[in-house]
Motif scaffolding. Structure first.
Motif: not given
Length: 104
Positions: A87-103
């Motif tokens: 994101v900037t010097a010394g800072a990072s983003e950790l991003y998690c994503y997926g598909t929400a479902v009903v099983v």
């Protein structure tokens, strides 16, 4: 809440597709950790401070993603992925994503 990096939950048919859910966190490095990491670079080995930082960030991103999925009525998230970016010097983003479902 079930979570998997597969496209399905084995043995549990998907009965409803809800859509993309995501969670992220932006973390900055700590000066003390930088000093210790610099020393560790000399002798080699695991940078435990950064390992802990990454584990905490990953857990926070997953929790936020699962919270969104639950709020939208899902009982599982499939095809889960992680991504990082600076994101900037010394800072990072950790991003998690997926598909929400009903099983079943």
């Amino acid at each position: 809440m079930l979570m998997t990096n597969l496209e399905t939950v084995p043995g549990r048919p998907i009965v409803k597709h809800i859509g993309l859910v995501q969670g992220s966190t932006v973390r900055a490095k700590h000066v003390g950790r930088d000093i210790m990491a610099g020393l560790k670079n000399i002798v080699g080995g695991e940078l435990r401070g950064y390992t802990e930082l990454l584990n905490d960030a990953r857990q926070e991103a997953v929790t936020r993603m699962l919270d969104e999925a639950q709020q939208r009525g899902a009982n599982a998230v499939v095809n889960v992925r992680f991504s990082t970016s600076s994101v900037t010097a010394g800072a990072s983003e950790l991003y998690c994503y997926g598909t929400a479902v009903v099983v079943e």
